[in-house]
Design a protein around this motif. Structure first.
Motif, mmCIF file in Angstrom:
data_model
loop_
_atom_site.group_PDB
_atom_site.id
_atom_site.type_symbol
_atom_site.label_atom_id
_atom_site.label_comp_id
_atom_site.label_asym_id
_atom_site.label_seq_id
_atom_site.Cartn_x
_atom_site.Cartn_y
_atom_site.Cartn_z
ATOM 1 N N THR A 129 0.821 -1.220 0.000
ATOM 2 C CA THR A 129 0.000 0.000 0.000
ATOM 3 C C THR A 129 0.854 1.268 0.000
ATOM 4 O OG1 THR A 129 -0.236 -0.123 2.419
ATOM 5 C CG2 THR A 129 -1.983 -1.131 1.088
ATOM 6 N N GLY A 130 2.137 1.131 -0.341
ATOM 7 C CA GLY A 130 3.006 2.292 -0.479
ATOM 8 C C GLY A 130 3.644 2.786 0.797
ATOM 9 N N ASN A 131 3.590 1.978 1.847
ATOM 10 C CA ASN A 131 4.169 2.344 3.133
ATOM 11 C C ASN A 131 5.492 1.619 3.345
ATOM 12 O OD1 ASN A 131 1.936 3.936 4.640
ATOM 13 N ND2 ASN A 131 0.866 2.216 3.701
ATOM 14 N N ASP A 132 6.263 2.084 4.314
ATOM 15 C CA ASP A 132 7.471 1.355 4.688
ATOM 16 C C ASP A 132 7.066 0.010 5.276
ATOM 17 O OD1 ASP A 132 9.232 3.419 3.933
ATOM 18 O OD2 ASP A 132 8.991 4.413 5.871
ATOM 19 N N PRO A 133 7.860 -1.041 5.031
ATOM 20 C CA PRO A 133 7.458 -2.402 5.392
ATOM 21 C C PRO A 133 7.665 -2.771 6.864
ATOM 22 C CG PRO A 133 9.568 -2.458 4.282
ATOM 23 C CD PRO A 133 9.118 -1.022 4.268
ATOM 24 N N TYR A 134 6.737 -2.329 7.680
ATOM 25 C CA TYR A 134 6.736 -2.700 9.095
ATOM 26 C C TYR A 134 5.334 -3.131 9.494
ATOM 27 C CZ TYR A 134 11.205 -0.241 9.509
ATOM 28 O OH TYR A 134 12.504 0.172 9.359
ATOM 29 N N GLY A 135 5.257 -4.166 10.313
ATOM 30 C CA GLY A 135 3.984 -4.621 10.844
ATOM 31 C C GLY A 135 4.172 -5.131 12.254
ATOM 32 N N SER A 136 3.121 -4.996 13.074
ATOM 33 C CA SER A 136 3.204 -5.389 14.479
ATOM 34 C C SER A 136 1.876 -5.923 14.984
ATOM 35 C CB SER A 136 3.606 -4.193 15.351
ATOM 36 O OG SER A 136 4.849 -3.680 14.964
ATOM 37 N N VAL A 137 1.968 -6.824 15.969
ATOM 38 C CA VAL A 137 0.795 -7.450 16.572
ATOM 39 C C VAL A 137 0.947 -7.395 18.095
ATOM 40 C CG1 VAL A 137 -0.576 -9.559 16.718
ATOM 41 C CG2 VAL A 137 0.663 -9.047 14.612
ATOM 42 N N LEU A 138 -0.124 -7.012 18.778
ATOM 43 C CA LEU A 138 -0.168 -7.032 20.240
ATOM 44 C C LEU A 138 -0.959 -8.261 20.661
ATOM 45 C CD1 LEU A 138 0.394 -5.580 22.965
ATOM 46 C CD2 LEU A 138 -1.833 -4.451 22.660
ATOM 47 N N VAL A 139 -0.353 -9.095 21.496
ATOM 48 C CA VAL A 139 -0.968 -10.342 21.946
ATOM 49 C C VAL A 139 -1.081 -10.313 23.471
ATOM 50 C CG1 VAL A 139 -0.737 -12.856 21.987
ATOM 51 C CG2 VAL A 139 -0.049 -11.574 19.943
ATOM 52 N N ALA A 140 -2.280 -10.608 23.958
ATOM 53 C CA ALA A 140 -2.527 -10.632 25.402
ATOM 54 C C ALA A 140 -1.774 -11.784 26.060
ATOM 55 C CB ALA A 140 -4.025 -10.782 25.671
ATOM 56 N N GLY A 141 -1.646 -11.706 27.364
ATOM 57 C CA GLY A 141 -1.000 -12.763 28.124
ATOM 58 C C GLY A 141 -1.649 -14.123 27.932
ATOM 59 N N ASP A 142 -2.948 -14.147 27.582
ATOM 60 C CA ASP A 142 -3.639 -15.422 27.359
ATOM 61 C C ASP A 142 -3.526 -15.913 25.914
ATOM 62 O OD1 ASP A 142 -5.419 -13.855 25.897
ATOM 63 O OD2 ASP A 142 -7.146 -14.249 27.183
ATOM 64 N N GLY A 143 -2.767 -15.179 25.073
ATOM 65 C CA GLY A 143 -2.553 -15.599 23.696
ATOM 66 C C GLY A 143 -3.546 -15.054 22.695
ATOM 67 N N THR A 144 -4.418 -14.152 23.103
ATOM 68 C CA THR A 144 -5.419 -13.552 22.222
ATOM 69 C C THR A 144 -4.827 -12.353 21.493
ATOM 70 O OG1 THR A 144 -7.141 -14.148 23.802
ATOM 71 C CG2 THR A 144 -7.713 -12.483 22.158
ATOM 72 N N GLU A 145 -5.049 -12.271 20.186
ATOM 73 C CA GLU A 145 -4.635 -11.084 19.449
ATOM 74 C C GLU A 145 -5.531 -9.924 19.851
ATOM 75 O OE1 GLU A 145 -4.817 -9.363 14.959
ATOM 76 O OE2 GLU A 145 -3.848 -11.333 15.167
ATOM 77 N N LEU A 146 -4.897 -8.821 20.250
ATOM 78 C CA LEU A 146 -5.630 -7.645 20.709
ATOM 79 C C LEU A 146 -5.677 -6.530 19.669
ATOM 80 C CD1 LEU A 146 -4.150 -7.425 24.308
ATOM 81 C CD2 LEU A 146 -6.429 -8.252 23.660
ATOM 82 N N PHE A 147 -4.580 -6.345 18.949
ATOM 83 C CA PHE A 147 -4.467 -5.224 18.013
ATOM 84 C C PHE A 147 -3.360 -5.558 17.031
ATOM 85 C CE2 PHE A 147 -2.920 -1.082 16.598
ATOM 86 C CZ PHE A 147 -4.087 -0.344 16.446
ATOM 87 N N ALA A 148 -3.562 -5.191 15.777
ATOM 88 C CA ALA A 148 -2.539 -5.395 14.752
ATOM 89 C C ALA A 148 -2.601 -4.234 13.777
ATOM 90 C CB ALA A 148 -2.766 -6.714 14.025
ATOM 91 N N ASP A 149 -1.448 -3.844 13.259
ATOM 92 C CA ASP A 149 -1.409 -2.738 12.317
ATOM 93 C C ASP A 149 -0.103 -2.813 11.535
ATOM 94 O OD1 ASP A 149 -2.368 -0.497 10.996
ATOM 95 O OD2 ASP A 149 -2.056 0.876 12.673
ATOM 96 N N HIS A 150 -0.017 -1.952 10.511
ATOM 97 C CA HIS A 150 1.221 -1.813 9.756
ATOM 98 C C HIS A 150 1.526 -0.330 9.602
ATOM 99 C CE1 HIS A 150 -0.975 -0.600 6.116
ATOM 100 N NE2 HIS A 150 -1.755 -1.664 6.274
ATOM 101 N N ASN A 151 2.726 -0.038 9.115
ATOM 102 C CA ASN A 151 3.120 1.353 8.912
ATOM 103 C C ASN A 151 2.106 2.055 8.025
ATOM 104 O OD1 ASN A 151 5.497 1.751 10.363
ATOM 105 N ND2 ASN A 151 6.563 2.588 8.601
ATOM 106 N N ARG A 152 1.875 3.313 8.328
ATOM 107 C CA ARG A 152 0.957 4.138 7.542
ATOM 108 C C ARG A 152 1.643 5.468 7.210
ATOM 109 N NH1 ARG A 152 -3.770 1.523 7.300
ATOM 110 N NH2 ARG A 152 -4.081 -0.125 8.817
ATOM 111 N N THR A 153 2.908 5.362 6.859
ATOM 112 C CA THR A 153 3.742 6.537 6.623
ATOM 113 C C THR A 153 3.549 7.153 5.240
ATOM 114 O OG1 THR A 153 5.536 5.052 5.991
ATOM 115 C CG2 THR A 153 5.517 5.850 8.271
#
Length: 161
Positions: free
Chosen positions: A28-52
């Motif tokens: 999508t034309g952004n710098d190639p970075y992505g991240s995921v936040l995972v709770a202590g119980d292993g549930t995905e809470l939030f995910a996003d990528h660069n929007r620069t």
């Protein structure tokens, strides 16, 4: 910085998800970075990528995670959460991570690796020094890089701008 915990098979699955998000960012034309936040119980809470691509070079997924966590998790929930990311946090994102009290960070590629790749591929240098997360947030548990997934991240930087 605390290290020594190995990157488990489960960690690699979450890291692969972060690298997939980095691929989406690049597509999508952004710098190639992505991240995921995972709770202590292993549930995905939030995910996003660069929007620069918008012109705002502060729109990093790790910074978005820190803001989301501050608004949606208790201090204990933040401390038990893990951030999986395609590239080690920049100093801005590391500071945000530390200020909101997030837990462990696991990254596919280190800031030192990414700096070297950017230079080798003729990309302009970052305007911010590649300071290791542990130097910005003393005592944080950090694990990475991951050899297999860092090769994928390298290929994204080779394709990128």
């Amino acid at each position: 910085m605390l290290t020594g915990m190995t990157i488990s098979d489960l960690d690699q699955q979450w890291l692969a998800r972060a690298v997939d998000l980095a691929e989406q960012a690049l597509a999508t034309g952004n710098d190639p970075y992505g991240s995921v936040l995972v709770a202590g119980d292993g549930t995905e809470l939030f995910a996003d990528h660069n929007r620069t691509a918008s012109g705002d070079d502060t729109r990093h997924p790790e910074f978005a995670i820190a803001r989301w966590a501050a608004e949606n998790l208790t201090p204990d929930g933040r401390a038990r959460a893990v951030v999986y990311t395609s590239g080690e946090h920049c100093p801005m994102c590391a500071a945000a991570h530390g200020w909101v009290g997030l837990g462990r960070i696991v990254y596919a590629a280190s800031s030192a690796q990414i700096t070297g790749w950017r230079s080798a591929f003729g990309h302009p240098p970052s305007p911010v020094a590649p300071i290791p997360v542990g130097d910005v947030v003393p005592g944080i548990q950090v694990d990475g890089p991951d050899e297999e997934l860092s090769a994928r991240v390298k290929s994204l930087f080779q394709q990128g701008r």
